[in-house]
Structures are given as C-alpha cells and as structure tokens.
Design a protein around this motif. Structure first.
Motif, PDB file in Angstrom:
ATOM      1  N   PHE A 171       0.829  -1.203   0.000  1.00  0.00           N
ATOM      2  CA  PHE A 171       0.000   0.000   0.000  1.00  0.00           C
ATOM      3  C   PHE A 171       0.867   1.259   0.000  1.00  0.00           C
ATOM      4  N   ALA A 172       1.913   1.282   0.834  1.00  0.00           N
ATOM      5  CA  ALA A 172       2.803   2.441   0.899  1.00  0.00           C
ATOM      6  C   ALA A 172       3.480   2.686  -0.448  1.00  0.00           C
ATOM      7  N   ALA A 173       3.854   1.595  -1.128  1.00  0.00           N
ATOM      8  CA  ALA A 173       4.508   1.731  -2.427  1.00  0.00           C
ATOM      9  C   ALA A 173       3.562   2.321  -3.464  1.00  0.00           C
ATOM     10  N   VAL A 174       2.345   1.789  -3.535  1.00  0.00           N
ATOM     11  CA  VAL A 174       1.363   2.285  -4.510  1.00  0.00           C
ATOM     12  C   VAL A 174       0.991   3.730  -4.197  1.00  0.00           C
ATOM     13  N   ALA A 175       0.766   4.037  -2.918  1.00  0.00           N
ATOM     14  CA  ALA A 175       0.401   5.395  -2.530  1.00  0.00           C
ATOM     15  C   ALA A 175       1.525   6.382  -2.851  1.00  0.00           C
ATOM     16  N   SER A 176       2.774   5.988  -2.594  1.00  0.00           N
ATOM     17  CA  SER A 176       3.912   6.866  -2.866  1.00  0.00           C
ATOM     18  C   SER A 176       4.032   7.156  -4.356  1.00  0.00           C
ATOM     19  N   LEU A 177       3.932   6.107  -5.161  1.00  0.00           N
ATOM     20  CA  LEU A 177       4.066   6.277  -6.603  1.00  0.00           C
ATOM     21  C   LEU A 177       2.919   7.109  -7.167  1.00  0.00           C
ATOM     22  N   ALA A 178       1.689   6.860  -6.676  1.00  0.00           N
ATOM     23  CA  ALA A 178       0.529   7.610  -7.159  1.00  0.00           C
ATOM     24  C   ALA A 178       0.628   9.084  -6.774  1.00  0.00           C
ATOM     25  N   LEU A 179       1.043   9.354  -5.539  1.00  0.00           N
ATOM     26  CA  LEU A 179       1.134  10.736  -5.081  1.00  0.00           C
ATOM     27  C   LEU A 179       2.225  11.486  -5.830  1.00  0.00           C
ATOM     28  N   TYR A 180       3.356  10.832  -6.070  1.00  0.00           N
ATOM     29  CA  TYR A 180       4.425  11.481  -6.830  1.00  0.00           C
ATOM     30  C   TYR A 180       3.988  11.739  -8.266  1.00  0.00           C
ATOM     31  N   GLY A 181       3.306  10.761  -8.879  1.00  0.00           N
ATOM     32  CA  GLY A 181       2.803  10.955 -10.232  1.00  0.00           C
ATOM     33  C   GLY A 181       1.800  12.093 -10.317  1.00  0.00           C
ATOM     34  N   LEU A 182       0.938  12.201  -9.317  1.00  0.00           N
ATOM     35  CA  LEU A 182      -0.049  13.285  -9.296  1.00  0.00           C
ATOM     36  C   LEU A 182       0.642  14.636  -9.196  1.00  0.00           C
ATOM     37  N   PHE A 183       1.678  14.723  -8.349  1.00  0.00           N
ATOM     38  CA  PHE A 183       2.392  15.987  -8.222  1.00  0.00           C
ATOM     39  C   PHE A 183       3.045  16.386  -9.540  1.00  0.00           C
ATOM     40  N   VAL A 184       3.676  15.422 -10.226  1.00  0.00           N
ATOM     41  CA  VAL A 184       4.321  15.730 -11.503  1.00  0.00           C
ATOM     42  C   VAL A 184       3.300  16.230 -12.510  1.00  0.00           C
ATOM     43  N   MET A 185       2.103  15.635 -12.528  1.00  0.00           N
ATOM     44  CA  MET A 185       1.047  16.087 -13.429  1.00  0.00           C
ATOM     45  C   MET A 185       0.645  17.531 -13.126  1.00  0.00           C
ATOM     46  N   VAL A 186       0.526  17.859 -11.849  1.00  0.00           N
ATOM     47  CA  VAL A 186       0.160  19.223 -11.465  1.00  0.00           C
ATOM     48  C   VAL A 186       1.285  20.194 -11.807  1.00  0.00           C
ATOM     49  N   GLN A 187       2.518  19.789 -11.535  1.00  0.00           N
ATOM     50  CA  GLN A 187       3.671  20.672 -11.748  1.00  0.00           C
ATOM     51  C   GLN A 187       3.889  20.988 -13.225  1.00  0.00           C
ATOM     52  N   THR A 188       3.635  20.029 -14.079  1.00  0.00           N
ATOM     53  CA  THR A 188       3.898  20.223 -15.509  1.00  0.00           C
ATOM     54  C   THR A 188       2.637  20.488 -16.321  1.00  0.00           C
ATOM     55  N   GLY A 189       1.477  20.512 -15.667  1.00  0.00           N
ATOM     56  CA  GLY A 189       0.223  20.678 -16.388  1.00  0.00           C
ATOM     57  C   GLY A 189      -0.528  21.940 -16.029  1.00  0.00           C
ATOM     58  N   ARG A 190      -1.700  21.759 -15.447  1.00  0.00           N
ATOM     59  CA  ARG A 190      -2.625  22.867 -15.225  1.00  0.00           C
ATOM     60  C   ARG A 190      -2.033  23.978 -14.375  1.00  0.00           C
ATOM     61  N   HIS A 191      -1.247  23.626 -13.348  1.00  0.00           N
ATOM     62  CA  HIS A 191      -0.721  24.636 -12.428  1.00  0.00           C
ATOM     63  C   HIS A 191       0.785  24.822 -12.588  1.00  0.00           C
ATOM     64  N   ARG A 192       1.256  24.731 -13.815  1.00  0.00           N
ATOM     65  CA  ARG A 192       2.680  24.898 -14.089  1.00  0.00           C
ATOM     66  C   ARG A 192       3.191  26.261 -13.622  1.00  0.00           C
ATOM     67  N   ASP A 193       2.365  27.299 -13.733  1.00  0.00           N
ATOM     68  CA  ASP A 193       2.793  28.642 -13.339  1.00  0.00           C
ATOM     69  C   ASP A 193       3.163  28.729 -11.863  1.00  0.00           C
ATOM     70  N   TYR A 194       2.625  27.826 -11.053  1.00  0.00           N
ATOM     71  CA  TYR A 194       2.941  27.865  -9.625  1.00  0.00           C
ATOM     72  C   TYR A 194       4.403  27.519  -9.339  1.00  0.00           C
ATOM     73  N   PHE A 195       5.085  26.956 -10.319  1.00  0.00           N
ATOM     74  CA  PHE A 195       6.453  26.492 -10.103  1.00  0.00           C
ATOM     75  C   PHE A 195       7.467  27.269 -10.939  1.00  0.00           C
TER      76      PHE A 195
END
Length: 370
Positions: A171-195
C-alpha cells in the motif's frame, strides 16, 4: 567535421564524464590505495560539475519546471538503483539502508539545499521571493510521503520492529508512486505557473524563468547530447561515490562514528549536483527553481525508492526496517513545521535560510553523535 569532433572531445564537460565512467569500470570492486582514492575523488568532483552544466543546458531547452524535474528524477533513479543493489548483496547490515538513505536525502534537501538557496537569494536581494502555492504543495507532498513511509512503520502493530507487513508495504509503495505521479502532473500541467520564478512584486519572470531568457535556447541536437552526458555524469557520480565508500567507512570507523553515518556522507556526495544547480539558480535570482530542485528531489527520493524496495523485498532476506527512531522523528517534525512557516509567506530572509541550515547541522551532528 574531424575538427568539430576533436573540439567536443577536448571540452571538459564531455571528456570528464567519459573518463570518470572509464575510471569507475577500472576501480569497481577493487581495494584502492591512497593515490587511487584521491584520483577517484577528483573525477567525482569533475563529474558533479559536468552534471550541473548539462542539467542547465537541458533546462534551458525544455524550460521550467521541466528542467529541475529532469535533474531530480535522473539523480533519484540512479540513487535508487544503487540502494537496491546494495540491499540485495549487503545482508543484515543493509536492513535499514533504505530508511537511512531516504531520511538523509529528505533532511539534506529540505534543510540543506532549501536553506542554502534561501540564504543566497536573501543575500542577493535582501528578501528571497518564491511562489508559495507551488512550494507549499510540494512541501505538503513531501511531508505526506515521509510520514506514510518513514513514520507510520514505527507505530504499526503487525510486526515487532519498525517495519511494514507485506500488505502495508505494498500500500505504501502504490500510494507513494501515485502521489508522486499526481504531483508531476500538477507541476507540468494545469498549475505549471505555480512552479515558475516570480519577481519581488509577484509577477512571473520572462522566458519561463530559465535564467537565460536573453540567450537563444540550445539546438535539439545539443540538448539531446547534454541529456545523454547528464546521465553518464550521474552514473559516474553515484558509482564513484560507491567506489570510495570503503575508504569512507574506514575513515568513519577510525573516527569512532556510527556505521549509519556512512550513508549520510554518501547521500551528501550523491546530492552534490542538485546542490550546486540550486545554488547557481539562486545566485541568478531564480529561487523558485532552487526550491523546485530541493523539494522535488526529496519527493522523488521517497516516491521512487519505496516502490523499488517494495519490489526488491521479494528477493531480500530478513526484515526491511523503515520506521524512524525518536531523534529522527523529532528532526523530521521540526523540519516540516519550520518548512511550513518558511513557505507560507512566499518571502524569506537570511533568518529562514539560517534556521534550515542549523537544522541540517543538527541532523549531521546527531547522526555522528546519536
């Protein structure tokens, strides 16, 4: 054409990584003399500087936040491969290697790189300015990943020690990978300006904040060559750090320091490229890029390491110790609280930078004298 090839090969940013890999092949698994250790250390430093150069070339081509993401992920993937290799072949003494390495990476990035970047930025402009929305989201992600992977195992009751059961680890492995993937999507997608870097008035800097908006981006061919040389440099950095680790272990033992301190030293060496890149970005008044590197590296270190060791645990023998001890838990909690207070205003002075650097010093001191 021959002259062009010759000029490229004589460029130190090309020749040093290649020679470092050759040296790595020649010295891997061998006992080194004092002269050989000094030679390896010299090429290690050269490979670090070359990695920073090529990362900046790639970053200038792709823009932010993709540039800092490339460096953070590249370093972490190679670091994870090194950790898993050592754990598979190291026996009982490596049962806590993943925990020690990940925690050291979090403390070095969230206090050392972040604090140094804020200090340099504040000394340059009196106040270091960054985007609190993006940085706050990154810090929240790091805190969640660290808590799920390093804190929770100390309080579970399914196993006698600070370790997960197989289901909990999955569970920790899946949650870690999913959360990191979600952050990358946010960072490079809709909210790219925030970074992206901002001015003191809160406006986005021109040129995607790459720090060289006045210069033409490199050609695709040059960028691809730098990407390849970046990976070669990082392989050399991690591999040579592993090569000199016996000398480091001997020095640690001679100084009567705990064996776990070896992991701290190696983590410091492996994270040198990100540290230098973040410092250079801060000197160019791109503090946001520095914070992207710091928190992105911490996030990638947890988000990629935990899934990797969860998979490797199929072949590993003995317990996999992930839970932190009391002193480490205290330092992690203090780092998160201090980070929140630093990030929320979107502005920091030399005081905040100094506070984070003192926290790093406390971590290193307590690792040496637990």
């Amino acid at each position: 054409m021959i002259a062009l090839i010759r000029s490229r090969l004589t460029d130190w940013t090309v020749s040093i990584p290649i020679l470092a890999v050759v040296l790595l092949v020649l010295t891997w698994g061998r006992d080194l003399s004092g002269v050989a250790v000094a030679l390896v250390a010299a090429f290690l430093a050269g490979a670090v500087l070359a990695a920073v150069h090529h990362a900046e070339v790639v970053a200038h081509k792709v823009g932010e936040p993709y540039g800092s993401l490339v460096l953070a992920v590249a370093v972490t993937v190679i670091e994870v491969a090194l950790i898993v290799t050592l754990m598979i072949s190291g026996g009982e003494k490596t049962q806590s290697l993943a925990r020690d390495t990940v925690f050291a990476a979090v403390m070095i990035t969230c206090n050392g790189i972040l604090g140094l970047s804020l200090l340099i930025g504040a000394l340059r402009r009196r106040v270091a300015v960054f985007n609190s929305e993006g940085t706050g989201g990154a810090l929240a992600t790091v805190a969640t990943l660290a808590t799920l992977s390093l804190v929770v195992p100390s309080f579970t009751t399914s196993r006698p020690g600070p370790e997960f059961s197989p289901d909990q680890l999955a569970f920790a492995a899946v949650a870690s990978l999913a959360l990191y993937g979600l952050f990358v999507m946010v960072q490079t997608g809709r909210h790219r300006d925030y970074f992206l870097p901002v001015t003191s008035e809160g406006r986005l800097l021109d040129g995607d904040g790459d720090g060289d908006s006045h210069a033409d981006p490199p050609s695709t061919r040059t960028a691809l060559a730098s990407l390849g040389l970046l990976l070669v440099s990082l392989v050399a950095v991690v591999g040579l750090a592993k090569t000199v680790s016996p000398a480091i272990e001997a020095g640690v033992a001679a100084a009567n320091l705990p064996q776990a301190f070896v992991g701290v030293v190696i983590a410091l060496l492996v994270l040198l490229p990100e540290t230098l890149a973040a410092a250079r970005a801060a000197r160019r008044d791109r503090v946001q890029i520095s914070l992207n590197l710091a928190l992105g590296s911490a996030m990638a270190s947890i988000g990629l390491t935990i899934p990797a060791i969860a998979l490797a645990s199929i072949w590993l023998e003995g317990p996999l110790l992930l839970g932190l001890g009391g002193t480490q838990l205290t330092l992690l909690a203090l780092t998160v609280v201090t980070g929140v207070l630093t990030v929320v205003p979107g502005r920091a002075t030399v005081l905040q930078g100094g506070v984070h650097l003192v926290l790093l010093a406390a971590f290193v001191f307590l690792a040496a004298s637990p």
